[in-house]
Design a protein around this motif. Structure first.
Motif, PDB file in Angstrom:
ATOM      1  N   ILE A  48      36.178  30.872  50.436  1.00 30.01           N
ATOM      2  CA  ILE A  48      35.702  30.309  49.174  1.00 30.01           C
ATOM      3  C   ILE A  48      34.471  29.417  49.357  1.00 30.01           C
ATOM      4  O   ILE A  48      33.669  29.258  48.431  1.00 30.01           O
ATOM      5  CB  ILE A  48      36.841  29.543  48.453  1.00 30.01           C
ATOM      6  CG1 ILE A  48      36.488  29.216  46.994  1.00 30.01           C
ATOM      7  CG2 ILE A  48      37.224  28.280  49.209  1.00 30.01           C
ATOM      8  CD1 ILE A  48      36.388  30.397  46.100  1.00 30.01           C
TER       9      ILE A  48
ATOM     10  N   ALA B  97      35.595  27.675  38.797  1.00 30.28           N
ATOM     11  CA  ALA B  97      36.401  28.603  37.984  1.00 30.28           C
ATOM     12  C   ALA B  97      37.717  28.973  38.660  1.00 30.28           C
ATOM     13  O   ALA B  97      38.732  29.178  37.996  1.00 30.28           O
ATOM     14  CB  ALA B  97      35.590  29.862  37.695  1.00 30.28           C
ATOM     15  N   LEU B  98      37.685  29.068  39.991  1.00 27.55           N
ATOM     16  CA  LEU B  98      38.900  29.451  40.719  1.00 27.55           C
ATOM     17  C   LEU B  98      39.787  28.245  41.030  1.00 27.55           C
ATOM     18  O   LEU B  98      40.864  28.387  41.598  1.00 27.55           O
ATOM     19  CB  LEU B  98      38.553  30.173  42.029  1.00 27.55           C
ATOM     20  CG  LEU B  98      37.854  31.530  41.889  1.00 27.55           C
ATOM     21  CD1 LEU B  98      37.575  32.135  43.254  1.00 27.55           C
ATOM     22  CD2 LEU B  98      38.677  32.496  41.058  1.00 27.55           C
ATOM     23  N   GLY B  99      39.287  27.071  40.670  1.00 26.49           N
ATOM     24  CA  GLY B  99      40.097  25.864  40.909  1.00 26.49           C
ATOM     25  C   GLY B  99      40.066  25.415  42.353  1.00 26.49           C
ATOM     26  O   GLY B  99      40.936  24.654  42.782  1.00 26.49           O
TER      27      GLY B  99
ATOM     28  N   VAL C 130      37.485  38.521  39.059  1.00 25.27           N
ATOM     29  CA  VAL C 130      37.087  37.112  39.132  1.00 25.27           C
ATOM     30  C   VAL C 130      36.104  36.759  38.012  1.00 25.27           C
ATOM     31  O   VAL C 130      36.071  35.620  37.533  1.00 25.27           O
ATOM     32  CB  VAL C 130      36.485  36.801  40.523  1.00 25.27           C
ATOM     33  CG1 VAL C 130      36.099  35.344  40.648  1.00 25.27           C
ATOM     34  CG2 VAL C 130      37.493  37.163  41.610  1.00 25.27           C
ATOM     35  N   GLY C 131      35.295  37.732  37.591  1.00 26.90           N
ATOM     36  CA  GLY C 131      34.379  37.504  36.485  1.00 26.90           C
ATOM     37  C   GLY C 131      33.016  36.962  36.892  1.00 26.90           C
ATOM     38  O   GLY C 131      32.250  36.532  36.030  1.00 26.90           O
TER      39      GLY C 131
END
Lengths: 99, 411
Positions: free
Chosen positions: A86, A96-98, A19-20
């Motif tokens: 989430i 970032a994951l939308g 995921v970063g």
């Protein structure tokens, strides 16, 4: 004896390579505490039960906490209740994951 | 849901040849499309059979075997029975596939030899997987799917060998019946059930989904297994009713599988449309399109619809399902081996940094256009569309192999 925030700060150096983001930003670290003898307990979860890096992430968390001075034992408990979702992540991760 | 461990995973140097060779077979399969004549397209033509074996044996099976070498011990949480056997598996599968394709195109006498080499390769694979599964005390749904799919593979290769012997004139058999059993065992029984079982590990892992019921998958795998067994029974005992029952059960299994994938996608926290996500979307759209074309075939009994359905199912569904997962699996394996020991010691790349954006997107665009053009070429019997589509597919395949080599060599 470390506060929850200090332990969280130490764990925030651990990045999820997929995921970063770090584990704290992702909301994967539920709780942390320590006693006067330098024993630290971390309660955390993983983003998926099928995480292939399960053991490795726990090792990274352990090593990150052990870098704090005078820490002797690190006990990590992985829990699945409540299950990660989430909404537990911070806004940067969600963006970032939308989500 | 199962727990996954990397403790028993084999080294990447053992897995990499499966993916690299699979990628080159993907290119060869697109080249074989240039040899096909749209005007007189039949599934029994040597060129079509060659394409099918290049694509299914060389690309799909080679890549799945590599992925299974990695995933089986990880999912079962036991070490391989004999991990070194995988060096022999890819070597024999490579030689056997080339012999078979050459045999179909130029010299049928080579077919039993190619078939035998492929048989040995697959027997080693199946035997190794069975002996690895034997170490497990209690099977979950994913493990059961591995067991069922490998049992069908075992029968599929026996039927394939009998066909090869029959082609070469060594024995006399009704090839069309044996073909049905062979195709259904390998494609429905092995590839289909393997994809069903493993996608329920991989898709949630990459989309971060959880908290969904596995019941639809259980129903889907059961129906598909019964369908494949029924078609095999129809071929062996020449009972027409079993054949149609098998088709019906197989078709019935797909909506259940599609439903669980839909639920995973609907509830996924990770909504970014990276190359993996769009590849999966195209793959599942292709599966629906293939399903629709198959229904049209059964309604109109025109072979072009069956050929178009098979094409869309192979190159659209299997192809994108595999290429999409490669963009996740290879970076992870390379990262795990090369960079995970450096965590906390130096700055290391994220998995997303290891995927070449431009060539992966080029692969997606060229391959999707190619799949669509060839589908219309089959339906309209247009030579121009077919060669145009093949050209797009070739560029897509080249971009895919370029992306794969970039990820494997990432430093």
């Amino acid at each position: 004896m470390y506060t929850k925030e200090e332990i969280f700060k130490a764990i925030s150096t651990v990045i999820d390579p997929e995921v970063g983001f770090n584990l704290v930003e992702m909301g994967l670290i539920y709780d942390a505490s320590s006693d006067d003898e330098g024993n630290v307990k971390v309660t955390m979860t993983l983003s998926t039960k099928a995480c292939p890096l399960h053991q490795m992430i726990l090792q990274w968390v352990k090593e990150a906490v052990e870098k704090l001075p005078d820490v002797k034992e690190v006990d990590i408990e992985v829990v699945w209740e409540p299950e990660w979702n989430i909404s537990m992540a911070d806004d940067n991760v969600k963006k970032a994951l939308g989500a | 849901m199962m727990k996954i461990s990397q403790d028993f995973a084999p080294p990447f140097k053992l897995i990499a040849p499966f993916f690299i060779i699979g990628g080159f077979f993907y290119i060869l399969a697109t080249l074989a499309v240039f040899l096909v004549h749209a005007q007189d397209l039949v599934y029994t033509s040597p060129v079509v059979i060659s394409f099918t074996h290049l694509f299914l044996l060389g690309f799909v099976m080679m890549t799945i075997f590599g992925a299974m070498a990695q995933l089986v011990p990880v999912v079962l949480e036991v070490g391989h029975f004999g991990v070194e056997l995988f060096y022999a598996i890819w070597t024999l599968l490579l030689i056997g596939t080339l012999l078979m394709v050459f045999g179909f195109l130029y010299s049928p006498a080579l077919l039993p030899y190619g078939g035998m080499v492929v048989l040995i390769s697959m027997m080693i694979f199946v035997g190794e997987i069975f002996l690895t599964i034997k170490k497990v005390k209690k099977l979950n749904l994913v493990m059961s799917s591995v067991l069922i799919s490998n049992t069908f593979l075992f029968f599929g290769i026996i039927f394939g060998l009998l066909m090869a012997l029959s082609y070469a004139g060594t024995i006399s058999l009704d090839i069309s019946q044996m073909l049905r059993a062979h195709v259904y065992s390998v494609i429905g029984g092995y590839i289909g059930i393997t994809i069903m079982g493993l996608s329920i590990v991989l898709v949630p892992m990459f989309t971060l989904s959880h908290s969904f019921s596995l019941t639809p998958l259980r129903i889907s795998i059961t129906l598909m297994s019964m369908g494949v067994a029924s078609v095999i029974g129809s071929a062996l005992f020449d009972v027409e009713f079993l054949e149609y029952l098998g088709y019906f059960l197989s078709f019935l299994s797909l909506p259940f599988y599609f439903y669980i994938i839909y639920i995973i996608y609907k509830t996924r926290p990770r909504k970014e449309n990276d190359i993996y996500a769009i590849s999966m979307m195209f793959a599942y759209s292709a599966m629906l399109a293939a399903f629709f074309l198959a229904i049209v075939y059964f309604a109109l009994h025109k072979e072009v619809f069956l050929l178009a359905s098979a094409w869309v199912f192979f190159f659209g569904f299997f192809g994108f399902m595999i290429t999409g997962h490669i963009y996740k699996i290879i970076p992870f394996l390379v990262w795990f081996e090369r960079f995970s020991p450096l965590v906390g010691k130096q700055k290391i790349p994220m998995l997303v940094d290891m995927v070449p954006q431009r060539s992966s997107q080029a692969q997606f665009v060229f391959s999707t256009v190619g799949v669509v053009l060839v589908t219309f070429a089959i339906l309209t019997k247009s030579e121009t569309l077919l060669h145009g589509g093949a050209s797009f597919l070739l560029f897509g395949a080249l971009a895919f192999v370029r992306s794969m080599l970039y990820m494997i060599n990432f430093k």
